[in-house]
Write a protein that holds these residues in place. Structure first.
Motif, PDB file in Angstrom:
ATOM      1  N   PRO A  23       0.843  -1.207   0.000  1.00  0.00           N
ATOM      2  CA  PRO A  23       0.000   0.000   0.000  1.00  0.00           C
ATOM      3  C   PRO A  23       0.875   1.252   0.000  1.00  0.00           C
ATOM      4  CG  PRO A  23      -0.648  -1.522   1.735  1.00  0.00           C
ATOM      5  CD  PRO A  23       0.609  -2.046   1.150  1.00  0.00           C
ATOM      6  N   ALA A  24       0.357   2.296  -0.623  1.00  0.00           N
ATOM      7  CA  ALA A  24       1.105   3.546  -0.699  1.00  0.00           C
ATOM      8  C   ALA A  24       0.159   4.715  -0.477  1.00  0.00           C
ATOM      9  CB  ALA A  24       1.790   3.681  -2.054  1.00  0.00           C
ATOM     10  N   VAL A  25       0.713   5.803   0.042  1.00  0.00           N
ATOM     11  CA  VAL A  25      -0.016   7.050   0.213  1.00  0.00           C
ATOM     12  C   VAL A  25       0.753   8.118  -0.548  1.00  0.00           C
ATOM     13  CG1 VAL A  25      -0.876   8.757   1.846  1.00  0.00           C
ATOM     14  CG2 VAL A  25      -0.846   6.347   2.486  1.00  0.00           C
ATOM     15  N   SER A  57      -9.191   0.803   8.132  1.00  0.00           N
ATOM     16  CA  SER A  57     -10.079   1.077   9.272  1.00  0.00           C
ATOM     17  C   SER A  57     -10.083   2.556   9.643  1.00  0.00           C
ATOM     18  CB  SER A  57      -9.679   0.239  10.484  1.00  0.00           C
ATOM     19  OG  SER A  57      -8.390   0.586  10.924  1.00  0.00           O
ATOM     20  N   GLY A  58      -9.041   3.309   9.242  1.00  0.00           N
ATOM     21  CA  GLY A  58      -8.996   4.735   9.543  1.00  0.00           C
ATOM     22  C   GLY A  58      -7.757   5.394   8.965  1.00  0.00           C
ATOM     23  N   ARG A 124      -1.226   8.852   8.223  1.00  0.00           N
ATOM     24  CA  ARG A 124      -1.102   7.531   8.863  1.00  0.00           C
ATOM     25  C   ARG A 124      -2.346   6.725   8.513  1.00  0.00           C
ATOM     26  NH1 ARG A 124       1.918   6.318  13.781  1.00  0.00           N
ATOM     27  NH2 ARG A 124       2.239   8.555  13.803  1.00  0.00           N
ATOM     28  N   VAL A 125      -2.151   5.607   7.807  1.00  0.00           N
ATOM     29  CA  VAL A 125      -3.248   4.738   7.400  1.00  0.00           C
ATOM     30  C   VAL A 125      -3.246   3.521   8.314  1.00  0.00           C
ATOM     31  CG1 VAL A 125      -4.203   3.347   5.523  1.00  0.00           C
ATOM     32  CG2 VAL A 125      -3.061   5.511   5.013  1.00  0.00           C
ATOM     33  N   ARG A 131      -1.738  -3.439  10.317  1.00  0.00           N
ATOM     34  CA  ARG A 131      -0.591  -2.679   9.814  1.00  0.00           C
ATOM     35  C   ARG A 131      -0.868  -1.184   9.880  1.00  0.00           C
ATOM     36  NH1 ARG A 131       0.361  -4.498   3.929  1.00  0.00           N
ATOM     37  NH2 ARG A 131      -1.892  -4.470   3.995  1.00  0.00           N
ATOM     38  N   GLU A 132       0.202  -0.412   9.986  1.00  0.00           N
ATOM     39  CA  GLU A 132       0.140   1.051   9.898  1.00  0.00           C
ATOM     40  C   GLU A 132       1.084   1.489   8.788  1.00  0.00           C
ATOM     41  OE1 GLU A 132       0.898   3.325  13.402  1.00  0.00           O
ATOM     42  OE2 GLU A 132      -0.426   2.119  14.628  1.00  0.00           O
ATOM     43  N   ILE A 133       0.567   2.303   7.874  1.00  0.00           N
ATOM     44  CA  ILE A 133       1.384   2.860   6.806  1.00  0.00           C
ATOM     45  C   ILE A 133       1.507   4.351   7.077  1.00  0.00           C
ATOM     46  CG2 ILE A 133       1.571   3.282   4.326  1.00  0.00           C
ATOM     47  CD1 ILE A 133      -0.671   0.530   5.396  1.00  0.00           C
TER      48      ILE A 133
END
Length: 195
Positions: A23-25, A57-58, A124-125, A131-133
């Motif tokens: 995943p990427a932001v 989730s947020g 912050r995903v 997981r936290e990205i």
């Protein structure tokens, strides 16, 4: 004597399951140089890619400054926004979301030998699998330039009534009296020390 290191197998991505993607932001600032004047408006956009919204989730969006170096580390949050899963599901993953906030007058970006002050937009995903990205986009906050406004009274160097003057160097009548009295005060002070 030679040092012998063990050989480990090289991790390879299986072509049977496709290319592994993380995943990427993506964060895009409105200014290409990433430099903003203190007190100005920061605008940027962000989006999540390579991840479906039902896996999220947020999301927390933060605009902040932090210090690094000798002494205590400080942090200041200028803007904070939290998106829950319900808020995110109202749009598609490719939609860009906007961030807008007014930057304060201080602190300014600084890189010294002992301390540095950094500014960034942090996304912050939180994924449903735990997981936290975290993605940070740094930017710089610099001092405002001198305010320049038209002058209606002629100055010594220009005779035009519409000349532009620098307000930071303008003195009111009290300032002129102070500057005129300064040499007299200085000579009196020197006279006291010579006795």
């Amino acid at each position: 004597m030679a040092i012998v290191l063990p050989k480990f197998p090289v991790a390879r991505v299986s072509t049977a399951h496709g290319v592994a993607s993380h995943p990427a932001v993506n964060i895009t600032l409105c200014r290409e140089d990433g430099t903003y004047a203190s007190g100005s408006q920061l605008q940027c956009s962000w989006r999540i890619s390579r991840m479906t919204l039902d896996q999220v989730s947020g999301v927390e969006v933060t605009v902040l400054w932090s210090t690094d170096g000798k002494g205590d580390e400080d942090i200041g949050v200028i803007h904070f926004q939290r998106y829950d899963a319900e808020n995110l599901n109202a749009s598609t993953p490719d939609d860009r979301r906007m961030i807008q906030c007014r930057l304060p007058a201080a602190p300014l970006s600084y890189r010294g030998h002992l301390v540095q002050i950094d500014w960034c937009v942090r996304i912050r995903v939180f994924a449903k699998d735990g997981r936290e990205i975290v993605t940070e986009q740094p930017f710089y906050v610099i001092a405002c330039e001198s305010i320049v406004e038209p002058s209606n009274e002629p100055s010594d160097d220009t005779a035009s009534p519409n000349a532009v003057k620098d307000v930071s160097l303008d003195f009111n009548s009290k300032g002129r009296r102070f500057r005129a009295a300064l040499p007299n005060a200085w000579s009196r002070l020197r006279g006291r020390h010579s006795n």
